[in-house]
Motif scaffolding. Structure first.
Motif, PDB file in Angstrom:
ATOM      1  N   THR A 173       0.833  -1.205   0.000  1.00 41.01           N
ATOM      2  CA  THR A 173       0.000   0.000   0.000  1.00 41.01           C
ATOM      3  C   THR A 173       0.863   1.249   0.000  1.00 41.01           C
ATOM      4  N   GLN A 174       1.915   1.226   0.815  1.00 46.77           N
ATOM      5  CA  GLN A 174       2.803   2.377   0.871  1.00 46.77           C
ATOM      6  C   GLN A 174       3.393   2.684  -0.498  1.00 46.77           C
ATOM      7  N   GLN A 175       3.788   1.644  -1.219  1.00 50.83           N
ATOM      8  CA  GLN A 175       4.375   1.849  -2.536  1.00 50.83           C
ATOM      9  C   GLN A 175       3.386   2.517  -3.482  1.00 50.83           C
ATOM     10  N   GLN A 176       2.133   2.062  -3.469  1.00 51.38           N
ATOM     11  CA  GLN A 176       1.141   2.656  -4.361  1.00 51.38           C
ATOM     12  C   GLN A 176       0.844   4.099  -3.980  1.00 51.38           C
ATOM     13  N   LEU A 177       0.702   4.369  -2.689  1.00 55.95           N
ATOM     14  CA  LEU A 177       0.394   5.725  -2.258  1.00 55.95           C
ATOM     15  C   LEU A 177       1.563   6.669  -2.538  1.00 55.95           C
ATOM     16  N   LYS A 178       2.778   6.162  -2.406  1.00 51.49           N
ATOM     17  CA  LYS A 178       3.946   6.970  -2.763  1.00 51.49           C
ATOM     18  C   LYS A 178       3.915   7.328  -4.247  1.00 51.49           C
ATOM     19  N   GLU A 179       3.530   6.366  -5.069  1.00 50.51           N
ATOM     20  CA  GLU A 179       3.460   6.597  -6.508  1.00 50.51           C
ATOM     21  C   GLU A 179       2.365   7.609  -6.838  1.00 50.51           C
ATOM     22  N   VAL A 180       1.268   7.566  -6.094  1.00 51.07           N
ATOM     23  CA  VAL A 180       0.194   8.554  -6.284  1.00 51.07           C
ATOM     24  C   VAL A 180       0.721   9.947  -5.993  1.00 51.07           C
ATOM     25  N   ALA A 181       1.429  10.083  -4.863  1.00 49.64           N
ATOM     26  CA  ALA A 181       1.977  11.390  -4.493  1.00 49.64           C
ATOM     27  C   ALA A 181       3.010  11.862  -5.516  1.00 49.64           C
ATOM     28  N   ALA A 182       3.868  10.943  -5.965  1.00 47.25           N
ATOM     29  CA  ALA A 182       4.905  11.306  -6.934  1.00 47.25           C
ATOM     30  C   ALA A 182       4.284  11.739  -8.257  1.00 47.25           C
ATOM     31  N   ALA A 183       3.241  11.029  -8.695  1.00 49.50           N
ATOM     32  CA  ALA A 183       2.592  11.369  -9.966  1.00 49.50           C
ATOM     33  C   ALA A 183       1.968  12.762  -9.913  1.00 49.50           C
ATOM     34  N   ALA A 184       1.581  13.187  -8.709  1.00 48.66           N
ATOM     35  CA  ALA A 184       0.954  14.500  -8.550  1.00 48.66           C
ATOM     36  C   ALA A 184       1.943  15.557  -8.085  1.00 48.66           C
ATOM     37  N   ASN A 185       3.242  15.211  -8.085  1.00 51.77           N
ATOM     38  CA  ASN A 185       4.271  16.110  -7.534  1.00 51.77           C
ATOM     39  C   ASN A 185       3.888  16.540  -6.124  1.00 51.77           C
ATOM     40  N   GLY A 186       3.330  15.590  -5.387  1.00 51.52           N
ATOM     41  CA  GLY A 186       2.831  15.888  -4.055  1.00 51.52           C
ATOM     42  C   GLY A 186       3.727  15.377  -2.949  1.00 51.52           C
ATOM     43  N   ILE A 187       3.171  15.312  -1.768  1.00 52.27           N
ATOM     44  CA  ILE A 187       3.908  14.975  -0.556  1.00 52.27           C
ATOM     45  C   ILE A 187       3.332  13.688   0.017  1.00 52.27           C
ATOM     46  N   PHE A 188       4.196  12.743   0.361  1.00 51.81           N
ATOM     47  CA  PHE A 188       3.744  11.502   0.971  1.00 51.81           C
ATOM     48  C   PHE A 188       4.239  11.410   2.404  1.00 51.81           C
ATOM     49  N   ALA A 189       3.392  10.875   3.268  1.00 48.42           N
ATOM     50  CA  ALA A 189       3.797  10.592   4.644  1.00 48.42           C
ATOM     51  C   ALA A 189       3.087   9.330   5.096  1.00 48.42           C
ATOM     52  N   ASN A 190       3.782   8.538   5.891  1.00 49.02           N
ATOM     53  CA  ASN A 190       3.173   7.344   6.475  1.00 49.02           C
ATOM     54  C   ASN A 190       3.100   7.558   7.979  1.00 49.02           C
ATOM     55  N   VAL A 191       1.911   7.424   8.544  1.00 48.22           N
ATOM     56  CA  VAL A 191       1.738   7.619   9.979  1.00 48.22           C
ATOM     57  C   VAL A 191       1.213   6.332  10.593  1.00 48.22           C
ATOM     58  N   SER A 192       1.504   6.141  11.874  1.00 50.53           N
ATOM     59  CA  SER A 192       1.091   4.898  12.529  1.00 50.53           C
ATOM     60  C   SER A 192       0.109   5.125  13.668  1.00 50.53           C
ATOM     61  N   ASN A 193      -0.177   6.398  14.003  1.00 46.53           N
ATOM     62  CA  ASN A 193      -1.113   6.664  15.096  1.00 46.53           C
ATOM     63  C   ASN A 193      -1.736   8.044  14.923  1.00 46.53           C
ATOM     64  N   GLY A 194      -2.654   8.372  15.826  1.00 48.17           N
ATOM     65  CA  GLY A 194      -3.371   9.633  15.718  1.00 48.17           C
ATOM     66  C   GLY A 194      -2.493  10.851  15.893  1.00 48.17           C
ATOM     67  N   ALA A 195      -1.503  10.755  16.779  1.00 44.02           N
ATOM     68  CA  ALA A 195      -0.622  11.903  17.023  1.00 44.02           C
ATOM     69  C   ALA A 195       0.179  12.239  15.769  1.00 44.02           C
ATOM     70  N   GLU A 196       0.673  11.218  15.082  1.00 45.01           N
ATOM     71  CA  GLU A 196       1.446  11.451  13.856  1.00 45.01           C
ATOM     72  C   GLU A 196       0.556  12.003  12.751  1.00 45.01           C
ATOM     73  N   LEU A 197      -0.680  11.551  12.703  1.00 50.83           N
ATOM     74  CA  LEU A 197      -1.616  12.074  11.700  1.00 50.83           C
ATOM     75  C   LEU A 197      -1.884  13.561  11.956  1.00 50.83           C
ATOM     76  N   ALA A 198      -2.105  13.906  13.214  1.00 47.09           N
ATOM     77  CA  ALA A 198      -2.329  15.316  13.558  1.00 47.09           C
ATOM     78  C   ALA A 198      -1.116  16.161  13.211  1.00 47.09           C
ATOM     79  N   GLU A 199       0.077  15.606  13.375  1.00 47.45           N
ATOM     80  CA  GLU A 199       1.307  16.329  13.067  1.00 47.45           C
ATOM     81  C   GLU A 199       1.396  16.646  11.579  1.00 47.45           C
ATOM     82  N   GLU A 200       0.898  15.747  10.722  1.00 45.50           N
ATOM     83  CA  GLU A 200       0.929  15.992   9.279  1.00 45.50           C
ATOM     84  C   GLU A 200       0.023  17.163   8.887  1.00 45.50           C
ATOM     85  N   PHE A 201      -1.083  17.331   9.604  1.00 41.90           N
ATOM     86  CA  PHE A 201      -1.972  18.463   9.323  1.00 41.90           C
ATOM     87  C   PHE A 201      -1.418  19.775   9.877  1.00 41.90           C
TER      88      PHE A 201
END
Length: 465
Positions: A318-346
């Motif tokens: 899944t990470q590989q596909q989502l990274k490719e999605v971000a790369a195709a859009a010249n976007g930013i990818f992050a992988n988080v494992s909990n709620g605190a890390e998700l909040a940090e991305e926002f």
């Protein structure tokens, strides 16, 4: 005579029984086996029935890292998203042994090759996801939004549109600690949108929220893509109502959700709009779409969105596909494992939007704040790498203990495997220092030069593996 025979027969039988007892082992082998502890018996049987080398030769395994590039390019293991280092609860043990599968115990007289294979296999299950330095550059570029150094996509425009695309497939009901992924995602999203400027427009799109994960429900679930909060000013009561109206349910139409978002942005071109999209997903596309292709057409349109892709506790595929999605859009990818890390991305978006609000009022940008944000991105990378280094090492040591308890490993073998885990820990510590040094050295050269240097040093060398 008849009485004598009757007396002799029992005596003869007792004598024969005694002779048989003397000629047999004190405990038959089968009976002795039954006397063993269940875990020891299981391990003993497996040793007899299977050969470690032949069983593990058929397993998919990660390359054990030898340098920083190997760590950066390794995907997370099957249970790499679980923080095994923090405890040995029944749930954690169950998850580990489910992933461990039908692998035999390591023989007490194991060869060095068998020991290496065993370690490689365990490492492949526990391996953590170490952040790519290129991801730091993406975050730094976003942090520079509105400054003269920023890419045109990140230049501030009169209007700012924020859309969150949230995965509501069945797997979002899985627990992270004592809350589901969906509960954690909803909390982080509520906190984020509650702090964006009044002038910004916000929308919420969800997918996979109908049906179930069964094949019979696939078609209906894959079509379940809805903008549950229509783009407009943020209203807490209405937004909360929209968030409470759905629960995790079915399949994962990532491509369809991106296509739906693209259609909704028509008329909001990049000339007068900054368009920010967050895609939060914990799973791979399961509705036969091509999210990478859709992301590219979305990015290449006159909408020119900034697409932040967040993988929530995702596996390697899944990470590989989502990274490719971000790369195709010249976007930013992050992988988080909990709620605190998700909040940090926002959090970074909150800071950029605050500067945009100030820019609208004063027609100027706080360049110092942007510069500080870039430094914070490096600091965040350093802290996360440090945490992953410790978490991976302690996680490996803990599962060695699980395996020893079950009779798969001896105390000496645990010591040998712990040494191997320590070698990787040392590589990881040295890698962190080297990468941070590189990022800090080239920070003042500008992002373009930085990207080239980081790419040349840390990008995966596909021809050499």
């Amino acid at each position: 005579m008849r009485l004598t025979k009757c007396l002799l027969l029992p005596l003869i039988a007792l004598s024969m029984a005694a002779c048989q007892s003397e000629s047999q082992p004190e405990k038959p082998e089968a009976e002795a086996a039954e006397q063993k502890e269940p875990n020891e018996q299981k391990a003993s049987d497996e040793k007899a029935e299977k050969d470690v080398e032949s069983v593990l030769a058929s397993q998919e395994m990660l390359k054990v890292p030898e340098n920083d590039r190997d760590l950066i390019n390794q995907p997370p293991g099957k249970i790499g998203g679980m923080d095994i280092s923090l405890g040995d609860t029944p749930q954690i043990k169950e998850a580990f042994f489910e992933a461990f599968g039908d692998v035999p115990a390591l023989p007490e007289d194991a060869t060095e090759k068998e020991l290496e294979l065993y370690f490689n296999y365990i490492y492949s299950l526990v391996a953590y996801d170490f952040q790519d330095p290129q991801d730091v550059l993406d975050q730094m570029e976003f942090a520079l939004s509105g400054t003269p150094e920023a890419d045109p996509r990140f230049a501030f425009k009169e209007n700012y549109n924020v859309e969150i695309i949230l995965d509501a497939s069945g797997s979002m009901a899985n627990y992270v600690g004592d809350q589901t992924r969906m509960e954690l995602a909803k909390k982080a999203i509520r906190d984020f949108v509650g702090q964006i400027p009044e002038e910004a427009k916000v929308s919420l799109r969800i997918y996979g929220h109908e049906g179930t994960g069964s094949e019979a429900d696939k078609a209906a679930s894959c079509k379940a893509i809805d903008e549950v909060y229509k783009r407009g000013a943020y209203d807490q009561a209405s937004f909360d109502k929209a968030m409470d109206a759905f629960k995790p349910a079915g399949w994962t139409p990532v491509a369809g959700a991106l296509e739906s978002a693209k259609e909704s942005f028509k008329g909001l071109d990049a000339k007068s709009n900054t368009n920010l999209v967050y895609l939060v997903s914990d799973g791979i596309e399961t509705c036969d779409g091509d999210p990478v292709a859709v992301a590219k057409t979305f990015a290449d349109s006159d909408i020119s969105p900034i697409i932040n892709v967040i993988g929530f506790n995702v596996d390697g595929e899944t990470q590989q596909q989502l990274k490719e999605v971000a790369a195709a859009a010249n976007g930013i990818f992050a992988n988080v494992s909990n709620g605190a890390e998700l909040a940090e991305e926002f959090k970074q978006s909150k800071e950029v939007l605050a500067r945009w609000e100030s820019w609208k009022v004063n027609s100027e940008t706080d360049v110092l704040a942007a510069s500080n944000a870039s430094s914070l991105a490096i600091s965040k990378f350093e802290n996360q790498w440090y945490a992953d280094t410790d978490g991976q090492y302690l996680g490996l040591v803990r599962v060695f203990g699980f395996l020893r308890e079950k009779g798969y490993l001896t105390f000496d073998q645990v010591d040998d495997l712990t040494v191997k885990a320590g070698e990787i820990e040392q590589i990881s510590k040295e890698s962190r220092e080297a990468i941070i040094n590189d990022l800090n050295q080239v920070k003042d050269q500008g992002l373009d030069k930085m990207r080239i240097q980081i790419d040349e040093k840390y990008k995966e060398n596909t021809t050499g593996q």
